[in-house]
Enzyme design. Structure first.
Site, mmCIF file in Angstrom:
data_model
loop_
_atom_site.group_PDB
_atom_site.id
_atom_site.type_symbol
_atom_site.label_atom_id
_atom_site.label_comp_id
_atom_site.label_asym_id
_atom_site.label_seq_id
_atom_site.Cartn_x
_atom_site.Cartn_y
_atom_site.Cartn_z
ATOM 1 N N ASP A 53 41.282 -37.772 22.801
ATOM 2 C CA ASP A 53 42.293 -36.812 23.248
ATOM 3 C C ASP A 53 41.811 -35.370 23.159
ATOM 4 O O ASP A 53 40.761 -35.086 22.575
ATOM 5 C CB ASP A 53 43.590 -37.002 22.442
ATOM 6 C CG ASP A 53 43.336 -37.178 20.940
ATOM 7 O OD1 ASP A 53 42.257 -36.775 20.465
ATOM 8 O OD2 ASP A 53 44.206 -37.725 20.251
ATOM 9 N N ASP A 122 53.450 -40.438 12.573
ATOM 10 C CA ASP A 122 54.471 -41.018 13.456
ATOM 11 C C ASP A 122 53.971 -42.302 14.127
ATOM 12 O O ASP A 122 54.611 -42.818 15.036
ATOM 13 C CB ASP A 122 54.907 -39.990 14.520
ATOM 14 C CG ASP A 122 53.782 -39.611 15.476
ATOM 15 O OD1 ASP A 122 52.636 -40.100 15.297
ATOM 16 O OD2 ASP A 122 54.035 -38.835 16.417
ATOM 17 N N HIS A 124 51.142 -42.661 15.822
ATOM 18 C CA HIS A 124 50.344 -42.526 17.048
ATOM 19 C C HIS A 124 48.896 -42.947 16.836
ATOM 20 O O HIS A 124 48.349 -42.839 15.746
ATOM 21 C CB HIS A 124 50.433 -41.107 17.645
ATOM 22 C CG HIS A 124 49.746 -40.030 16.874
ATOM 23 N ND1 HIS A 124 50.127 -38.702 16.958
ATOM 24 C CD2 HIS A 124 48.694 -40.040 16.011
ATOM 25 C CE1 HIS A 124 49.337 -37.974 16.203
ATOM 26 N NE2 HIS A 124 48.461 -38.751 15.616
ATOM 27 N N GLU A 129 52.378 -40.756 21.380
ATOM 28 C CA GLU A 129 53.515 -40.502 20.512
ATOM 29 C C GLU A 129 54.555 -41.617 20.656
ATOM 30 O O GLU A 129 54.476 -42.424 21.591
ATOM 31 C CB GLU A 129 54.118 -39.134 20.880
ATOM 32 C CG GLU A 129 53.113 -37.982 20.807
ATOM 33 C CD GLU A 129 52.613 -37.680 19.384
ATOM 34 O OE1 GLU A 129 52.424 -38.614 18.574
ATOM 35 O OE2 GLU A 129 52.398 -36.495 19.074
HETATM 36 P P1 PGA Z 1 44.430 -37.059 10.322
HETATM 37 O O1 PGA Z 1 44.972 -37.403 11.774
HETATM 38 O O2 PGA Z 1 43.139 -37.770 10.145
HETATM 39 O O3 PGA Z 1 44.253 -35.572 10.326
HETATM 40 O O4 PGA Z 1 45.479 -37.524 9.355
HETATM 41 C C1 PGA Z 1 44.953 -38.701 12.243
HETATM 42 C C2 PGA Z 1 45.788 -38.783 13.502
HETATM 43 O O5 PGA Z 1 46.777 -38.054 13.648
HETATM 44 O O6 PGA Z 1 45.450 -39.631 14.358
#
Ligand code: PGA
Length: 252
Positions: A53, A122, A124, A129
């Site tokens: 992404d 959440d 994702h 999302e």
């Molecule tokens: P993080 O993010 O490693 O900063 O917790 C992971 C994500 O949101 O996919």
């Protein structure tokens, strides 16, 4: 262990098509890969990469962009050809066309051999999302309030500087990878890991769609595993499946 799996796949297939993720969790993985490049000669010269992404509206030289993150944490420290590295183009004038082209390029390269994944609070994967379609492809998505709260730290805590939309591979794109490995670290991921692994498959938790993947491994630390009910069973599998024997060594 995640870095060791990647290194093993890359050694077996130097042309590997690697799907990459960003975020705090991945920093330790990239640090280990850079170390393996330096000390063991891990070779990225033929490797092709596709990132999950990218924020809409951030140029590659913006420190919050994922192109910047990848250059900073991995690409500039290993012998990868930058022309073989792909990150969705959040600056494209036609975002939909650029997303379609991203999908086509993945197919042209033979598909993703190994997709690395983190998980958001959440649920994702990528920026899929809650309520992302389980068959979705690369497209633009509005970020959820939970994601904005989680990632605003990369924009000095200033919400006005954080993009509200991103381009992301779809859940369907991720499910098409030949193998995927998801890493979660820390107690703040314990709830969502339990939902993704032991809960029903639902568009509300995109990571739960990984239950449909034919070769998916989820790696968690002790804190992220706290809410899992069947930890003893997972441990038993890890101890008894031949695939994991070599990873029983300390620091593997
Ligand atoms: P993080 O993010 O490693 O900063 O917790 C992971 C994500 O949101 O996919």
């Amino acid at each position: 262990m995640v870095a060791r799996v990647i290194a093993k796949e890359l050694r077996a297939n130097p042309n590997l098509v690697l799907g990459l993720a960003t975020g705090g969790t991945m920093e330790s993985v990239y640090k280990l890969l850079v170390e393996m490049h330096r000390t063991e000669g891990l070779d990225f010269s033929l490797c092709r990469t596709f990132n999950l992404d990218e924020y809409v509206g951030l140029p590659p030289d913006n420190e919050g962009s994922y192109r910047f993150y990848m250059n900073h944490h991995l690409f500039h420290h290993v012998n990868i050809d930058l022309r073989n590295t792909h990150v969705p183009d959040g600056m494209a004038s036609d975002l939909a066309a650029s997303c379609r082209q991203y999908e086509e390029t993945i197919v042209k390269m033979g598909g993703i051999d190994l997709q690395l994944l983190g998980i958001g609070r959440d649920g994702h994967i990528g920026f899929n999302e809650p309520l992302s379609a389980l068959r979705s492809r690369t497209r633009a998505k509005a970020l959820s309030p939970a994601t904005i709260a989680q990632n605003v730290r990369y924009f000095d805590g200033d919400r006005s500087r954080m993009p509200k939309r991103a381009l992301t591979m779809g859940v369907g794109t991720i499910l098409d990878s030949k193998r995927c490995i998801m890493l979660a670290i820390g107690e703040e991921k314990a709830d969502v890991i339990a939902k993704a692994v032991e809960g029903p498959i639902t568009g509300m938790i995109s990571a739960s769609a990984l239950q449909l993947h034919s070769h998916c491994t989820i790696v968690v630390d002790g804190d992220a595993s706290l809410k899992l009910k069947e930890v003893d069973y997972y441990r038993w599998i890890f101890d008894n499946e031949p695939e994991w024997q070599e990873f029983h060594k300390p620091h593997a």
